[in-house]
Write a protein that holds these residues in place. Structure first.
Motif, mmCIF file in Angstrom:
data_model
loop_
_atom_site.group_PDB
_atom_site.id
_atom_site.type_symbol
_atom_site.label_atom_id
_atom_site.label_comp_id
_atom_site.label_asym_id
_atom_site.label_seq_id
_atom_site.Cartn_x
_atom_site.Cartn_y
_atom_site.Cartn_z
ATOM 1 N N PHE A 151 6.500 -9.953 -4.477
ATOM 2 C CA PHE A 151 5.873 -8.796 -5.140
ATOM 3 C C PHE A 151 4.388 -9.043 -5.379
ATOM 4 N N ASP A 152 4.034 -10.257 -5.807
ATOM 5 C CA ASP A 152 2.626 -10.561 -6.075
ATOM 6 C C ASP A 152 1.787 -10.449 -4.801
ATOM 7 N N GLU A 153 2.327 -10.947 -3.683
ATOM 8 C CA GLU A 153 1.612 -10.856 -2.411
ATOM 9 C C GLU A 153 1.412 -9.399 -2.000
ATOM 10 N N TRP A 154 2.484 -8.624 -2.119
ATOM 11 C CA TRP A 154 2.434 -7.216 -1.733
ATOM 12 C C TRP A 154 1.467 -6.447 -2.624
ATOM 13 N N GLU A 155 1.516 -6.690 -3.924
ATOM 14 C CA GLU A 155 0.641 -5.996 -4.875
ATOM 15 C C GLU A 155 -0.828 -6.260 -4.555
ATOM 16 N N ALA A 156 -1.143 -7.520 -4.244
ATOM 17 C CA ALA A 156 -2.525 -7.871 -3.932
ATOM 18 C C ALA A 156 -2.976 -7.180 -2.643
ATOM 19 N N TYR A 157 -2.105 -7.130 -1.654
ATOM 20 C CA TYR A 157 -2.446 -6.498 -0.386
ATOM 21 C C TYR A 157 -2.630 -4.992 -0.553
ATOM 22 N N VAL A 158 -1.740 -4.369 -1.306
ATOM 23 C CA VAL A 158 -1.860 -2.932 -1.553
ATOM 24 C C VAL A 158 -3.176 -2.623 -2.260
ATOM 25 N N GLY A 159 -3.543 -3.468 -3.206
ATOM 26 C CA GLY A 159 -4.790 -3.265 -3.935
ATOM 27 C C GLY A 159 -6.009 -3.273 -3.032
ATOM 28 N N VAL A 203 -0.587 3.779 3.841
ATOM 29 C CA VAL A 203 0.744 3.534 3.276
ATOM 30 C C VAL A 203 1.632 2.832 4.301
ATOM 31 N N ARG A 204 1.567 3.252 5.559
ATOM 32 C CA ARG A 204 2.357 2.609 6.607
ATOM 33 C C ARG A 204 1.944 1.151 6.777
ATOM 34 N N THR A 205 0.652 0.884 6.666
ATOM 35 C CA THR A 205 0.161 -0.484 6.814
ATOM 36 C C THR A 205 0.694 -1.391 5.713
ATOM 37 N N VAL A 206 0.611 -0.931 4.466
ATOM 38 C CA VAL A 206 1.063 -1.781 3.361
ATOM 39 C C VAL A 206 2.588 -1.881 3.333
ATOM 40 N N SER A 207 3.278 -0.859 3.835
ATOM 41 C CA SER A 207 4.732 -0.935 3.920
ATOM 42 C C SER A 207 5.142 -1.945 4.982
ATOM 43 N N GLY A 208 4.434 -1.947 6.106
ATOM 44 C CA GLY A 208 4.721 -2.913 7.153
ATOM 45 C C GLY A 208 4.455 -4.337 6.708
ATOM 46 N N TYR A 209 3.413 -4.523 5.897
ATOM 47 C CA TYR A 209 3.085 -5.854 5.393
ATOM 48 C C TYR A 209 4.225 -6.408 4.538
ATOM 49 N N LEU A 210 4.814 -5.543 3.719
ATOM 50 C CA LEU A 210 5.925 -5.994 2.875
ATOM 51 C C LEU A 210 7.078 -6.501 3.741
ATOM 52 N N GLY A 211 7.400 -5.771 4.803
ATOM 53 C CA GLY A 211 8.469 -6.203 5.687
ATOM 54 C C GLY A 211 8.174 -7.537 6.345
ATOM 55 N N GLU A 212 6.908 -7.732 6.753
ATOM 56 C CA GLU A 212 6.524 -8.991 7.395
ATOM 57 C C GLU A 212 6.621 -10.169 6.429
#
Length: 218
Positions: free
Chosen positions: A29-37, A90-99
């Motif tokens: 979650f922390d990684e994803w949150e930082a990337y989304v930001g 949104v698609r980019t940050v969603s894809g990052y979470l999956g990776e």
């Protein structure tokens, strides 16, 4: 708030020890949150990530108020252009979470199964396409928007007004335009107009000497 993106993933690995599972979930979650930001250009939004134990199953969602989406879209000139750009982010940050979800398990044979959805933004873009194709009127598209966003659409006066104006101004596809279809392999194919070959000139029937040309008087 409207859900503007979601990521579901499943990783068929053996159950992790409780502490390791908690560390994995929190770090993801922390990684994803930082990337989304860094990547999502919205002034405010909400993130949620629910991870289940056992074979790892999880869903991450991004939500934002329509007023916030309207501000984000306004950075890019037109409503349609802004909608497409925000949807792409949104698609980019969603894809990052999956990776990142599958990164700790790269050495295992389990391959993460990831499904992304653009949620309300995808559905909104579809309405524009249907209006362009003449499949929906503007009034019908606005009624469908009400079903997508519920009462929040009426509360977001600026968003609703700009949405309607953009639907009214969207250029229609020419009726003769070849529309893409999908073949058996998912590739796009097009219906082409059949061009008739010109008929070769026909020889004139012989003129008889009784005053007739074929079956007609000459």
């Amino acid at each position: 708030m409207a859900i503007i993106g979601s990521t579901d993933f499943y990783i068929g690995v053996r159950s992790l020890p409780k502490r390791q599972f908690e560390d994995y979930s929190a770090h993801l979650f922390d990684e994803w949150e930082a990337y989304v930001g860094r990547e999502l250009q919205l002034p405010d939004y909400s993130l949620s990530l629910v991870v289940e134990e056992g074979s790892i199953k999880a869903v991450g969602r991004i939500a934002a108020a329509l007023g916030v989406i309207y501000i984000g879209i306004g950075q890019y000139g037109s409503f349609i252009a802004g909608l497409q750009i925000i949807h792409s982010q949104v698609r980019t940050v969603s894809g990052y979470l999956g990776e990142r979800a599958g990164a700790p398990f790269q050495s295992s044979r389990a391959k993460p199964k990831v499904r992304r959805s653009g949620e309300s933004l995808s559905r909104l873009q579809t309405l524009f396409v249907k209006v362009q194709r003449g499949e929906l009127s503007v009034d019908e598209a606005m009624a469908e928007s009400d079903r997508i966003f519920g009462s929040e659409l009426d509360d977001s006066i600026d968003f609703k007004r700009e949405l309607q104006i953009s639907l009214e101004q969207v250029p229609l596809f020419p009726k003769q335009l070849a529309l893409p279809l999908a073949d058996a392999y998912g590739e796009e194919v097009y219906l082409n107009q059949v061009t008739r070959k010109p008929r070769p000139p026909q020889p004139k029937p012989p003129v008889n000497h009784t005053g007739f040309h074929g079956d007609h008087f000459v």
